[in-house]
Design a protein around this motif. Structure first.
Motif, PDB file in Angstrom:
ATOM      1  N   THR A 224       0.834  -1.204   0.000  1.00  0.00           N
ATOM      2  CA  THR A 224       0.000   0.000   0.000  1.00  0.00           C
ATOM      3  C   THR A 224       0.871   1.257   0.000  1.00  0.00           C
ATOM      4  O   THR A 224       0.545   2.249  -0.643  1.00  0.00           O
TER       5      THR A 224
ATOM      6  N   PHE B 183      -2.711   3.262  -2.391  1.00  0.00           N
ATOM      7  CA  PHE B 183      -3.718   2.360  -2.968  1.00  0.00           C
ATOM      8  C   PHE B 183      -3.466   0.941  -2.459  1.00  0.00           C
ATOM      9  O   PHE B 183      -2.356   0.433  -2.554  1.00  0.00           O
TER      10      PHE B 183
ATOM     11  N   ARG C   3      -8.018  -0.151  -3.969  1.00  0.00           N
ATOM     12  CA  ARG C   3      -8.847   0.775  -3.217  1.00  0.00           C
ATOM     13  C   ARG C   3      -7.933   1.815  -2.582  1.00  0.00           C
ATOM     14  O   ARG C   3      -6.943   1.458  -1.933  1.00  0.00           O
ATOM     15  N   GLN C   4      -8.269   3.059  -2.799  1.00  0.00           N
ATOM     16  CA  GLN C   4      -7.455   4.102  -2.189  1.00  0.00           C
ATOM     17  C   GLN C   4      -7.726   4.109  -0.696  1.00  0.00           C
ATOM     18  O   GLN C   4      -8.834   4.383  -0.267  1.00  0.00           O
TER      19      GLN C   4
ATOM     20  N   GLU D  97      -4.700   9.083   1.459  1.00  0.00           N
ATOM     21  CA  GLU D  97      -4.474  10.143   0.495  1.00  0.00           C
ATOM     22  C   GLU D  97      -3.065  10.005  -0.126  1.00  0.00           C
ATOM     23  O   GLU D  97      -2.068   9.975   0.601  1.00  0.00           O
ATOM     24  N   PRO D  98      -2.974   9.909  -1.474  1.00  0.00           N
ATOM     25  CA  PRO D  98      -1.674   9.680  -2.115  1.00  0.00           C
ATOM     26  C   PRO D  98      -0.594  10.696  -1.730  1.00  0.00           C
ATOM     27  O   PRO D  98       0.565  10.319  -1.543  1.00  0.00           O
TER      28      PRO D  98
ATOM     29  N   GLN E  81     -11.694   4.085  -8.690  1.00  0.00           N
ATOM     30  CA  GLN E  81     -10.394   3.767  -8.105  1.00  0.00           C
ATOM     31  C   GLN E  81      -9.284   3.756  -9.152  1.00  0.00           C
ATOM     32  O   GLN E  81      -8.200   4.290  -8.922  1.00  0.00           O
TER      33      GLN E  81
ATOM     34  N   ARG F 259      -8.505   7.212 -10.168  1.00  0.00           N
ATOM     35  CA  ARG F 259      -7.723   7.897  -9.129  1.00  0.00           C
ATOM     36  C   ARG F 259      -6.255   7.490  -9.209  1.00  0.00           C
ATOM     37  O   ARG F 259      -5.353   8.301  -9.039  1.00  0.00           O
ATOM     38  N   ARG F 260      -6.042   6.201  -9.483  1.00  0.00           N
ATOM     39  CA  ARG F 260      -4.667   5.709  -9.611  1.00  0.00           C
ATOM     40  C   ARG F 260      -3.991   6.380 -10.801  1.00  0.00           C
ATOM     41  O   ARG F 260      -2.832   6.800 -10.711  1.00  0.00           O
TER      42      ARG F 260
ATOM     43  N   SER G  30      -3.070   9.842  -9.866  1.00  0.00           N
ATOM     44  CA  SER G  30      -1.922   9.925  -8.961  1.00  0.00           C
ATOM     45  C   SER G  30      -0.599   9.762  -9.697  1.00  0.00           C
ATOM     46  O   SER G  30       0.448  10.131  -9.196  1.00  0.00           O
TER      47      SER G  30
END
Lengths: 766, 151
Positions: A577, A583, A609-610, A613-614, B108, B111-112, B115
């Motif tokens: 992760t 993620f 699944r996030q 917060e990245p 998801q 979002r990846r 990022s």
């Protein structure tokens, strides 16, 4: 099912007529019993044969190697892969599937037909050119695709408890020469006899009489089949009689071609530990790592030689014996006119040529297969796996697995010299974090040894491996950045059970005020406990559950220093992760399952699944990167950027390292099985193993793009104050835009004028 | 390479020293961002969007159009294993999930992609749009609105 006449009990009250003619009656009864027995045998044969169903163990495959321009791969490494797959090297241009030819930096090969989950790939003629350790050009004949899959290595099977493993072949997949050889060697009058060959029996009996011992068998192929099918190996007269009767019955019901094909798939041809190799299809894979249709004459002859006694003629244990018998088979083939004398002589001149698992860089993969079984156990019953002939596609990368096995074993051998009377244990998990693919799994330092699988089952305290979770929880509160200052000072707590807890730093001395960055990079215990208590232990426990496999550990203060037990596999989950920028991608072995008839069944797509917060994970990972440069991981000499963390549990019982590059994540654990202290830290034992493996398998630096919410600031490593380029202890950190930096402390180490000049010149001339 | 550079620097330093030039530290004529690469990115990420990934994305689109969406997904995952940090592959996977009405996973994957988008504003914009669309489909229009206005 053994059957004896005593089972047929006489009825209790015998009719009077029977008593009057006892001999006739007895004869009649015997006849009746015999008829019943015959009927029973007949039923057994037809039901077994009609169904024509063997238990088909599930076959497990490694990942297929993708060949494309730009792939980091040398010609030698590809040749190793081809050797694993049993590809035949030819001198000219390869024309048949499963063969290749190499001339310097150019390599040509013809792939085998293969049923993948998504397509039935026909054989493809592929031309490859290598340069500078890379595949420079890939050309597939008749297609404009720039990428081709090499059929995957079969790495194992899930066979039933009785140990019978086989790979059933259809009559079309059986070379005619194999049938001819079986007849010529085992049963010359196969096409004529009714199941039993009295002439052959007589000849064998005579020969045995002369020799004074049983040296020859007169069994027909049909009898041998019956024996393999229904009976055990005891040689008694009753058994022989049953066998002969069943052979006669079998021949009455089925034609010769059907019987021969059943023979090819049934016969026992080798032993591999618990696993019994049955049928020529599997024997071909087992001894040569090739499909039966691709065998060369000398290889085919060796398999036929094995029929007489796989243990006695074992090519590995008794090569001379095996070779003599193989040459005898070749002689009989020539005598019968199936091959020419020249062909015989050429084949007899070849070595045994069996596939050497170790030399081919392959292994037994029991640790990985345990993971495969565990994953499939959620979907399939054990009997489905051992019976239905499922094809299971996994992410196992034999090259990565070989590296992990070898590197762990090498380092442990050296480390054992410190305490020669004891043996360290170890485990390794390697993944591709973005997809969650488990590429390699080592559960024991003895490669191929099926025992306690530490990668999946050894729950050990993780020590400082937990710290990134503490710091991430702190960043998540929004009250801290990596540049924030905290106190590394002695701390004492009263625990709920009344005992007092006073953690200490690894090096002993408290460091005073430190940045979060430094506290994590140098793994300072006191600062971490203080931070964790401020953030809340519950938060840390909940975060661990959120980014890992769960469940949440007990929220006790000792959690902050890693008093939580995880398996190496679970650690790979948690660090995955982090590697994925927040993620959560569960690590998995199985990609898909295809039925025996080629129908695609299930697929396990990449899911994510996030969880965090990245931008926060990006900030945290900067500290793990700095740890590799100047903190606990600074002993590494990898040529590419990696992020990672050491872990050492109380009294040096466990040595851990977990870390990742831009494409690979590896977790290494080392310790004693009985939890005795090892005297080894994470940096002194697990880290070198980790580095060795990453040097082999990692290709890309860990270098994610800068999140938009962050901005780059130059701060002092020790004080966190904003500094200029003249500050030697300054480094550029990505921090939330508009972060107010504390100016106290300033620059800890200023650069000298000469150094500054050189750096400036360096920049100018770069 | 490094050796040559060292020699060059020494040479330059000697020349400067000999000419009695004052060594005033001043910003060099260079990429202003060079200074601002954080520790996370000491080696610049070269995106090897090789022909292999491009081919697979193309193949996947063709498969999807012919109704073989599962095969299309497998093909994209092949690309993902070759190029795990390529936002274009993640975005393509997100679109496939969206087309399959798997809104949660579409969000998801998008979002990846976002990022990883880094210095590719066009791709980032597409990813944000897809996240927003997926949010709307999941009955979260306010979040979608906030995202659109913020992006």
């Amino acid at each position: 099912m053994p059957l004896s006449k005593s089972r047929l009990r006489l009825p209790p009250a015998l009719p009077a007529c029977l008593l009057r003619h006892p001999w006739w009656s007895l004869a009649a009864l015997l006849l009746l019993a015999f008829a019943a027995w015959l009927l029973y045998l007949n039923w057994q044969i037809t039901s077994r044969f009609e169904g024509r169903r063997w238990d088909l163990p599930a076959r497990v495959y490694a990942r297929p190697l993708e060949l494309y321009a730009g792939l980091e791969l040398t010609a030698a490494a590809l040749e190793q892969e081809l050797a694993r797959l049993g590809y035949r090297e030819v001198s000219g241009r390869p024309s048949r599937p499963g063969s290749y030819g190499r001339r310097g930096d150019a390599l040509e090969l013809v792939t085998r037909e293969f049923r993948y989950w998504d397509e039935l790939a026909p054989p493809a003629a592929v031309s490859l050119r290598f340069a500078d350790g890379r595949l420079e050009a890939v050309d597939v004949a008749g297609q404009d695709t720039a990428i081709v899959r090499l059929d995957p290595l079969m790495v194992g099977s899930i066979f039933p408890a009785h140990g019978e493993d086989r790979l059933v072949v259809t009559p079309e997949q059986v070379p005619e020469l194999l049938r001819q050889a079986l007849v010529a060697v085992e049963d010359r009058r196969f096409s004529e006899h009714p199941g039993v060959d009295l002439r052959a029996l007589g000849r064998a009996a005579l020969a045995n009489l002369r020799a004074g011992a049983v040296t020859q068998g007169g069994s027909t192929l049909t009898q041998q089949l019956v024996k393999n099918y229904f009976l055990d190996n005891r040689r008694t007269l009753g058994r022989k009689l049953t066998e002969a009767l069943m052979a006669l019955l079998l021949e009455r019901h089925y034609d010769k071609a059907e019987i021969l094909n059943a023979y090819v798939n049934e016969i026992y041809l080798g032993q591999d530990g618990q696993r019994a190799i049955h049928g020529f299809g599997l024997a071909s894979q087992f001894w040569f790592s090739r499909p039966l249709a691709e065998l060369e004459l000398h290889q085919l002859a060796l398999l036929v030689a094995l029929v007489r006694g796989p243990g006695w003629y074992d090519p590995t244990a008794h090569p001379e014996r095996a070779r003599a018998r193989r040459d005898l088979v070749l002689g009989l083939l020539a005598e019968a006119g199936h091959i020419t004398e020249a062909e015989r002589a050429r084949a007899a001149g070849r070595p045994l040529d069996t596939w050497d698992r170790e030399r081919a860089g392959a292994s037994y993969y029991p640790g990985y297969l345990a993971l495969v079984r565990a994953e499939l156990g959620e979907q399939y019953r054990p009997e489905d796996l051992s019976r239905q002939g499922l094809n299971i596609f996994t992410s196992l990368d034999p090259r990565v697995q070989a590296s992990a096995e070898r590197r762990l074993a090498e380092r442990l051998d050296a480390l054992d010299e410190r305490q020669p009377e004891r043996r360290l244990a170890g485990a390794v998990v390697v993944t591709a974090p973005q997809s969650g693919d488990v590429l390699a799994l080592v559960g024991d330092r003895r490669a191929g040894y099926e025992g306690f699988n530490r990668a999946l089952a050894a729950r050990r305290p993780v020590g400082s491996l937990i710290k990134p979770v503490v710091y991430l929880a702190a960043l998540e509160t929004g009250r801290y950045t990596l540049a924030s200052r905290i106190e590394d000072a002695p701390i004492e707590l009263e625990l709920p059970n009344g005992t007092r807890w006073a953690p200490r730093n690894f090096s002993g001395e408290p460091a005073g005020p430190v940045t979060l960055l430094r506290a994590l990079a140098e793994s300072l215990n006191l600062a971490t406990v203080g931070l964790g208590l401020d953030v809340g232990v519950e938060r840390v426990a909940a975060l661990l559950e959120r980014i890992g496999p769960g469940p949440a550990p007990a929220a006790l203060p000792s959690l902050l220093l890693g008093a939580v037990e995880l398996t190496p596999f679970e650690v790979a989950f948690v660090y995955g992760t982090l590697a994925n920028g927040g993620f959560r991608v569960p690590p998995r072995a199985v990609r898909s399952v295809v039925a025996a008839n080629g129908v695609p069944l299930v697929r396990f797509p990449v899911e994510l699944r996030q969880a965090v917060e990245p931008a926060l994970v990006y900030q945290l990972n900067q500290a793990l990167l700095v740890a590799m440069q100047r903190g606990t991981g600074r002993a590494t000499t990898l040529p590419l950027a990696t992020a990672g963390k050491t872990g050492t549990s109380d009294d040096f019982r466990d040595s851990w390292f977990a870390g990742f590059s831009g494409d690979r994540l590896a977790v290494v654990w080392i310790g004693y099985d009985d939890f005795a202290p090892t005297g080894l830290s994470g940096a002194s034992a697990a880290l070198p193993v980790w580095q060795d493996i990453m040097a082999d398998v990692a290709e890309r630096p860990y270098a994610p793009p800068l999140p938009r919410a962050l901005e780059a600031r130059r701060v002092d490593y020790y004080s966190g104050a904003p500094v200029g380029r003249g500050c030697a202890s300054g480094l550029v950190l990505a921090l939330p835009a508009g972060t107010e930096l504390d100016r106290r402390g300033g620059c800890a180490e200023r650069r000298g004028l000469a150094e500054r000049t050189l750096e400036w010149l360096n920049d100018v001339l770069d | 390479m490094a050796e040559r550079r060292t020699r060059l620097i020494t040479l330059a330093a000697l020349t400067l020293a000999a000419s009695g030039c004052a060594l005033a530290p001043q910003p060099g004529p260079q990429d202003p961002d060079a200074d601002e690469i954080p520790v996370t990115a000491p080696q610049r990420q070269e995106r090897r969007a090789g022909p292999a990934t491009a081919t697979l994305i193309e193949q996947s689109r063709a498969l999807h159009e012919s109704g073989q969406s599962a095969q299309a997904a497998v093909t994209l995952e092949r690309a993902l294993r070759i190029e795990p940090n390529d936002p274009a592959v993640w975005l393509e996977l997100a679109r496939l999930r969206y087309a399959a009405a798997d809104w949660a996973q579409a969000e998801q994957f998008a979002r990846r992609a976002e990022s990883l988008a880094g210095g590719d504003p066009a791709l980032r914009k597409q990813a944000v749009e897809l996240i927003a669309d997926s949010l709307v489909r999941q009955g979260r229009p306010t979040e979608a609105e906030r995202l659109r206005s913020g992006g």
